[in-house]
Design a protein around this motif. Structure first.
Motif, PDB file in Angstrom:
ATOM      1  N   VAL A 102       0.836  -1.205   0.000  1.00 37.91           N
ATOM      2  CA  VAL A 102       0.000   0.000   0.000  1.00 37.91           C
ATOM      3  C   VAL A 102       0.873   1.258   0.000  1.00 37.91           C
ATOM      4  CG1 VAL A 102      -1.687   1.324   1.346  1.00 37.91           C
ATOM      5  CG2 VAL A 102      -1.976  -1.146   1.080  1.00 37.91           C
ATOM      6  N   LEU A 103       1.904   1.266   0.843  1.00 39.01           N
ATOM      7  CA  LEU A 103       2.808   2.422   0.894  1.00 39.01           C
ATOM      8  C   LEU A 103       3.507   2.635  -0.449  1.00 39.01           C
ATOM      9  CD1 LEU A 103       4.156   4.679   2.557  1.00 39.01           C
ATOM     10  CD2 LEU A 103       5.920   3.002   3.188  1.00 39.01           C
ATOM     11  N   ALA A 104       3.921   1.554  -1.090  1.00 40.47           N
ATOM     12  CA  ALA A 104       4.577   1.668  -2.400  1.00 40.47           C
ATOM     13  C   ALA A 104       3.617   2.265  -3.427  1.00 40.47           C
ATOM     14  CB  ALA A 104       5.081   0.310  -2.871  1.00 40.47           C
ATOM     15  N   CYS A 105       2.376   1.826  -3.416  1.00 38.26           N
ATOM     16  CA  CYS A 105       1.381   2.365  -4.360  1.00 38.26           C
ATOM     17  C   CYS A 105       1.106   3.843  -4.094  1.00 38.26           C
ATOM     18  CB  CYS A 105       0.084   1.552  -4.295  1.00 38.26           C
ATOM     19  SG  CYS A 105       0.245  -0.110  -4.977  1.00 38.26           S
ATOM     20  N   ILE A 106       1.010   4.218  -2.845  1.00 35.59           N
ATOM     21  CA  ILE A 106       0.790   5.630  -2.495  1.00 35.59           C
ATOM     22  C   ILE A 106       2.001   6.469  -2.900  1.00 35.59           C
ATOM     23  CG2 ILE A 106       0.570   7.241  -0.552  1.00 35.59           C
ATOM     24  CD1 ILE A 106      -1.146   5.078   0.846  1.00 35.59           C
ATOM     25  N   THR A 107       3.195   5.978  -2.586  1.00 39.82           N
ATOM     26  CA  THR A 107       4.419   6.713  -2.909  1.00 39.82           C
ATOM     27  C   THR A 107       4.586   6.889  -4.417  1.00 39.82           C
ATOM     28  OG1 THR A 107       5.464   5.829  -0.930  1.00 39.82           O
ATOM     29  CG2 THR A 107       6.919   6.731  -2.591  1.00 39.82           C
ATOM     30  N   LEU A 108       4.390   5.807  -5.165  1.00 39.09           N
ATOM     31  CA  LEU A 108       4.531   5.899  -6.622  1.00 39.09           C
ATOM     32  C   LEU A 108       3.444   6.785  -7.228  1.00 39.09           C
ATOM     33  CD1 LEU A 108       5.571   2.227  -7.404  1.00 39.09           C
ATOM     34  CD2 LEU A 108       6.923   4.283  -7.860  1.00 39.09           C
ATOM     35  N   SER A 109       2.217   6.683  -6.716  1.00 36.62           N
ATOM     36  CA  SER A 109       1.126   7.529  -7.230  1.00 36.62           C
ATOM     37  C   SER A 109       1.396   9.009  -6.966  1.00 36.62           C
ATOM     38  CB  SER A 109      -0.206   7.126  -6.605  1.00 36.62           C
ATOM     39  OG  SER A 109      -0.524   5.800  -6.958  1.00 36.62           O
ATOM     40  N   THR A 110       1.880   9.311  -5.779  1.00 35.54           N
ATOM     41  CA  THR A 110       2.234  10.696  -5.450  1.00 35.54           C
ATOM     42  C   THR A 110       3.362  11.192  -6.349  1.00 35.54           C
ATOM     43  OG1 THR A 110       1.586  10.307  -3.155  1.00 35.54           O
ATOM     44  CG2 THR A 110       2.940  12.244  -3.584  1.00 35.54           C
ATOM     45  N   SER A 111       4.355  10.359  -6.563  1.00 40.54           N
ATOM     46  CA  SER A 111       5.461  10.728  -7.453  1.00 40.54           C
ATOM     47  C   SER A 111       4.963  10.968  -8.865  1.00 40.54           C
ATOM     48  CB  SER A 111       6.522   9.630  -7.461  1.00 40.54           C
ATOM     49  OG  SER A 111       7.075   9.456  -6.184  1.00 40.54           O
ATOM     50  N   ILE A 112       4.035  10.142  -9.330  1.00 44.42           N
ATOM     51  CA  ILE A 112       3.479  10.302 -10.673  1.00 44.42           C
ATOM     52  C   ILE A 112       2.772  11.646 -10.799  1.00 44.42           C
ATOM     53  CG2 ILE A 112       1.626   9.442 -12.179  1.00 44.42           C
ATOM     54  CD1 ILE A 112       2.566   6.581 -11.327  1.00 44.42           C
ATOM     55  N   VAL A 113       1.997  12.011  -9.799  1.00 48.49           N
ATOM     56  CA  VAL A 113       1.283  13.297  -9.839  1.00 48.49           C
ATOM     57  C   VAL A 113       2.279  14.463  -9.865  1.00 48.49           C
ATOM     58  CG1 VAL A 113      -0.226  14.838  -8.498  1.00 48.49           C
ATOM     59  CG2 VAL A 113      -0.826  12.420  -8.772  1.00 48.49           C
ATOM     60  N   ILE A 114       3.300  14.411  -9.013  1.00 47.54           N
ATOM     61  CA  ILE A 114       4.283  15.499  -8.951  1.00 47.54           C
ATOM     62  C   ILE A 114       5.053  15.617 -10.262  1.00 47.54           C
ATOM     63  CG2 ILE A 114       6.426  16.242  -7.827  1.00 47.54           C
ATOM     64  CD1 ILE A 114       5.209  15.043  -5.209  1.00 47.54           C
ATOM     65  N   VAL A 115       5.488  14.488 -10.802  1.00 47.46           N
ATOM     66  CA  VAL A 115       6.247  14.514 -12.057  1.00 47.46           C
ATOM     67  C   VAL A 115       5.350  14.943 -13.216  1.00 47.46           C
ATOM     68  CG1 VAL A 115       7.517  13.070 -13.704  1.00 47.46           C
ATOM     69  CG2 VAL A 115       8.004  12.913 -11.260  1.00 47.46           C
ATOM     70  N   ALA A 116       4.073  14.565 -13.190  1.00 49.05           N
ATOM     71  CA  ALA A 116       3.139  15.015 -14.233  1.00 49.05           C
ATOM     72  C   ALA A 116       2.977  16.533 -14.200  1.00 49.05           C
ATOM     73  CB  ALA A 116       1.786  14.323 -14.071  1.00 49.05           C
ATOM     74  N   ILE A 117       2.927  17.107 -13.025  1.00 47.09           N
ATOM     75  CA  ILE A 117       2.856  18.572 -12.903  1.00 47.09           C
ATOM     76  C   ILE A 117       4.134  19.202 -13.447  1.00 47.09           C
ATOM     77  CG2 ILE A 117       2.796  20.488 -11.242  1.00 47.09           C
ATOM     78  CD1 ILE A 117       0.935  18.661  -9.513  1.00 47.09           C
ATOM     79  N   MET A 118       5.291  18.621 -13.093  1.00 38.50           N
ATOM     80  CA  MET A 118       6.567  19.130 -13.620  1.00 38.50           C
ATOM     81  C   MET A 118       6.607  19.017 -15.141  1.00 38.50           C
ATOM     82  SD  MET A 118       8.320  20.235 -11.049  1.00 38.50           S
ATOM     83  CE  MET A 118       9.962  20.337 -11.707  1.00 38.50           C
ATOM     84  N   LEU A 119       6.089  17.916 -15.676  1.00 42.58           N
ATOM     85  CA  LEU A 119       6.037  17.733 -17.127  1.00 42.58           C
ATOM     86  C   LEU A 119       5.164  18.795 -17.772  1.00 42.58           C
ATOM     87  CD1 LEU A 119       6.486  16.205 -19.783  1.00 42.58           C
ATOM     88  CD2 LEU A 119       4.617  14.668 -19.095  1.00 42.58           C
TER      89      LEU A 119
END
Length: 182
Positions: A102-119
């Motif tokens: 669960v923590l891995a999914c939350i961490t990766l999902s949060t990273s995806i959102v942040i990197v998508a904003i940077m993109l």
């Protein structure tokens, strides 16, 4: 390095999407390494021209700066694939397998959102430079859309690798945080 992590390269299994993303991330890593080699060669040429030939340099410093920045950005997905980014694994090691997942999914999902904003903003910045014909304020006057292209490319490829990492964890192809169950 201070220590060696037990986490290995992100696994792709037989999944064609994960294998394709791994191949693209590896290619990005090779391109990044090539940019570093070119930057070093330009630096050596610049030193030779300045101190041996006693000549002036016009474009070398700016080219090296842009190449090193581009190498950093384009190399992001490769480092993510190798799990080379800074990682604090004390908390995931402490957790049992299900909460770790669960923590891995939350961490990766949060990273995806942040990197998508940077993109998004990186693409917008690159597009401004391209559409408005921005050039550097140096003698060389490089068209800035060329070095700025590394921003959306780097973050786009990192986003793709993060999505692949999340898919690998969800599909069970890879373990959360690359950690085996104790």
């Amino acid at each position: 390095m201070a220590g060696h992590s037990s986490a290995a390269v992100a696994h792709a299994g037989n999944n064609p999407f994960l294998r394709a993303v791994a191949a693209v991330s590896t290619l990005a890593g090779w391109c990044s390494a090539l940019m570093i080699v070119i930057a070093v060669a330009i630096t050596c040429q610049m030193i030779f021209v300045r101190f041996v030939l006693n000549g002036s340099t016009i474009w070398q410093t700016e080219a090296v700066i842009y190449l090193v920045i581009a190498a950093t950005l384009v190399g992001l997905p490769y480092v993510q694939r190798l799990r080379g980014h800074v990682n604090v694994d004390l908390f995931p090691l402490w957790l049992s397998p299900r909460p770790r997942w669960v923590l891995a999914c939350i961490t990766l999902s949060t990273s995806i959102v942040i990197v998508a904003i940077m993109l998004f903003y990186g693409f917008e910045y690159w597009h401004f430079a391209w559409a408005r014909g921005w050039t550097s304020d140096t003698v060389w006057g490089v068209r800035l859309w060329i070095p700025y292209l590394s921003i959306p490319v780097g973050f786009g490829l990192l986003l793709l690798q993060l999505i692949a990492d999340l898919a690998a964890v969800i599909l069970g192809v890879d373990k959360p945080f690359g950690l085996e169950d104790a």
